[in-house]
Write a protein that holds these residues in place. Structure first.
Motif, short mmCIF file in Angstrom:
data_model
loop_
_atom_site.label_atom_id
_atom_site.label_comp_id
_atom_site.label_asym_id
_atom_site.label_seq_id
_atom_site.Cartn_x
_atom_site.Cartn_y
_atom_site.Cartn_z
N HIS A 28 -8.05 0.97 -3.96
CA HIS A 28 -9.23 0.76 -3.12
C HIS A 28 -8.90 1.16 -1.69
O HIS A 28 -7.80 0.88 -1.19
CB HIS A 28 -9.68 -0.71 -3.18
CG HIS A 28 -10.06 -1.16 -4.56
ND1 HIS A 28 -11.20 -0.69 -5.20
CD2 HIS A 28 -9.45 -2.00 -5.42
CE1 HIS A 28 -11.28 -1.25 -6.40
NE2 HIS A 28 -10.23 -2.04 -6.56
N ALA A 29 -9.85 1.81 -1.03
CA ALA A 29 -9.60 2.31 0.32
C ALA A 29 -9.20 1.20 1.28
O ALA A 29 -8.38 1.41 2.17
CB ALA A 29 -10.84 3.04 0.83
N ASN A 30 -9.76 -0.02 1.07
CA ASN A 30 -9.42 -1.10 2.00
C ASN A 30 -7.97 -1.53 1.86
O ASN A 30 -7.35 -1.99 2.82
CB ASN A 30 -10.37 -2.29 1.82
CG ASN A 30 -10.30 -2.89 0.43
OD1 ASN A 30 -9.95 -2.22 -0.53
ND2 ASN A 30 -10.64 -4.16 0.31
N GLU A 31 -7.39 -1.38 0.64
CA GLU A 31 -5.96 -1.67 0.47
C GLU A 31 -5.12 -0.76 1.35
O GLU A 31 -4.19 -1.20 2.02
CB GLU A 31 -5.54 -1.46 -0.99
CG GLU A 31 -6.01 -2.46 -1.98
CD GLU A 31 -5.45 -2.15 -3.37
OE1 GLU A 31 -4.30 -2.54 -3.64
OE2 GLU A 31 -6.15 -1.48 -4.16
N LEU A 32 -5.47 0.51 1.31
CA LEU A 32 -4.73 1.49 2.09
C LEU A 32 -4.92 1.26 3.58
O LEU A 32 -3.97 1.31 4.37
CB LEU A 32 -5.19 2.90 1.71
CG LEU A 32 -4.36 4.08 2.19
CD1 LEU A 32 -2.90 3.93 1.80
CD2 LEU A 32 -4.93 5.37 1.62
N GLY A 33 -6.16 0.95 3.97
CA GLY A 33 -6.44 0.69 5.38
C GLY A 33 -5.68 -0.51 5.90
O GLY A 33 -5.13 -0.50 7.00
N ASP A 34 -5.65 -1.59 5.09
CA ASP A 34 -4.92 -2.81 5.49
C ASP A 34 -3.43 -2.53 5.67
O ASP A 34 -2.79 -3.06 6.59
CB ASP A 34 -5.11 -3.91 4.45
CG ASP A 34 -6.52 -4.47 4.45
OD1 ASP A 34 -7.25 -4.24 5.44
OD2 ASP A 34 -6.90 -5.11 3.45
N LEU A 35 -2.88 -1.67 4.81
CA LEU A 35 -1.47 -1.34 4.92
C LEU A 35 -1.19 -0.54 6.19
O LEU A 35 -0.25 -0.85 6.94
CB LEU A 35 -1.02 -0.55 3.69
CG LEU A 35 0.41 0.00 3.70
CD1 LEU A 35 1.42 -1.14 3.85
CD2 LEU A 35 0.69 0.78 2.42
N VAL A 36 -2.00 0.48 6.43
CA VAL A 36 -1.77 1.33 7.60
C VAL A 36 -1.90 0.54 8.89
O VAL A 36 -1.16 0.77 9.85
CB VAL A 36 -2.75 2.52 7.59
CG1 VAL A 36 -2.60 3.35 8.86
CG2 VAL A 36 -2.50 3.40 6.37
N LYS A 37 -2.81 -0.43 8.92
CA LYS A 37 -3.02 -1.23 10.13
C LYS A 37 -1.79 -2.05 10.51
O LYS A 37 -1.68 -2.51 11.66
CB LYS A 37 -4.21 -2.17 9.94
CG LYS A 37 -5.57 -1.47 9.92
CD LYS A 37 -6.68 -2.47 9.63
CE LYS A 37 -8.03 -1.78 9.49
NZ LYS A 37 -9.10 -2.74 9.11
N MET A 38 -0.87 -2.24 9.58
CA MET A 38 0.32 -3.01 9.87
C MET A 38 1.25 -2.29 10.85
O MET A 38 2.14 -2.90 11.43
CB MET A 38 1.08 -3.31 8.57
CG MET A 38 0.32 -4.23 7.63
SD MET A 38 1.13 -4.41 6.02
CE MET A 38 2.68 -5.16 6.50
#
Length: 280
Positions: free
Chosen positions: A37-47
């Motif tokens: 899911h795109a939000n999984e990837l977004g949450d990871l990158v935001k770290m």
């Protein structure tokens, strides 16, 4: 043929190579999931805020062809797709690795050559119905060994290139004499160490092998793509053999339907327009 390395220990010439960023490792692993899911990837990158900022910078470059300004990670992921985010993450990681050494003119040439090879490989793969994103990433990384050794020993490696060019020495032999490893084997070592797919490791290890008529797959595509980059004037160092445009295009039977197959001038104009806006 340069074989993929079996590694008892890190070659000394690679011990000072900066590590592949942990955030990039995690992005590549996450993108490899069957369901993402795109939000999984977004949450990871935001770290990693600095990594996120660099991803946005790449997303807004001409290399990804997005119209309008990309202002958020969610938008970038939605527009370019998860495979493209993987490619961008790899580009950011490589850019970080070489950035401190880009004052060396030879390294800037290698980086530009790698970008051009990636663009050519992507287009050729798309035309042939194969994985364009994988071809782009592998084209970008085909000289990973050169980038690694030069980032670790910028002055020494640059002098070696100058001497090799001035006296016509064989590059791979000279690398082995001075660094005890050539850039094909060094790149394969790093690619294995950073857990890249085996087909990418193989393509990096064998990219200096001679192209073979009728050969298919990622490795043969990269063997042709970097030579096309040289033929168009983007050589990182003097080639062992000078290939003509016509000789190389014969290995890409589908290229006649795109900018890549029109003429060297058209292809170079297209590549120059993309490079003009590529992140430095």
């Amino acid at each position: 043929m340069t074989e993929t390395l079996v590694r008892p220990q890190t070659p000394w010439a690679l011990r000072l190579v900066p590590p592949f960023p942990a955030i990039a490792h995690r992005i590549l692993a996450l993108v490899g999931k069957e369901v993402l899911h795109a939000n999984e990837l977004g949450d990871l990158v935001k770290m990693d805020p600095s990594f996120a900022a660099e991803l946005l910078r790449f997303a807004n470059s001409a290399l990804f062809g997005i119209r309008g300004q990309v202002t958020s990670l969610a938008q970038a992921i939605s527009l370019v797709g998860t495979d493209r985010v993987k490619t961008m993450a790899t580009m950011v990681a490589m850019n970080r690795m070489v950035r401190s050494s880009l004052r060396v003119a030879a390294l800037r040439k290698v980086w530009q050559h790698s970008l051009v090879t990636a663009l050519i490989a992507e287009e050729a793969a798309r035309l042939g119905g194969s994985d364009a994103d994988g071809a782009y990433t592998t084209g970008l990384l085909h000289n990973l060994g050169t980038l690694g050794m030069m980032s670790a020993y910028p002055d020494e490696y640059s002098r070696m290139l100058e001497v090799s060019n001035d006296y016509g020495f064989d590059l791979l032999e000279t690398e082995r004499e001075l660094f005890e490893i050539d850039h094909c084997a060094a790149g394969a070592y790093l690619a294995q160490d950073w857990d890249f797919p085996e087909r990418m490791v193989r393509a990096i290890a064998t990219h200096h092998d001679q192209p073979v008529a009728g050969a298919t797959g990622l490795a043969p595509l990269i063997q042709v793509s970097w030579r096309l980059a040289d033929t168009l004037g983007y050589a990182a160092f003097s080639p062992k053999k000078l290939w003509s445009w016509e000789e190389l295009m014969a290995f890409l039977p589908h290229a006649g339907t795109s900018w890549l197959g029109e003429s060297p001038d058209v292809a170079k104009a297209r590549l120059n327009s993309l490079l003009a806006n590529a992140p430095a």
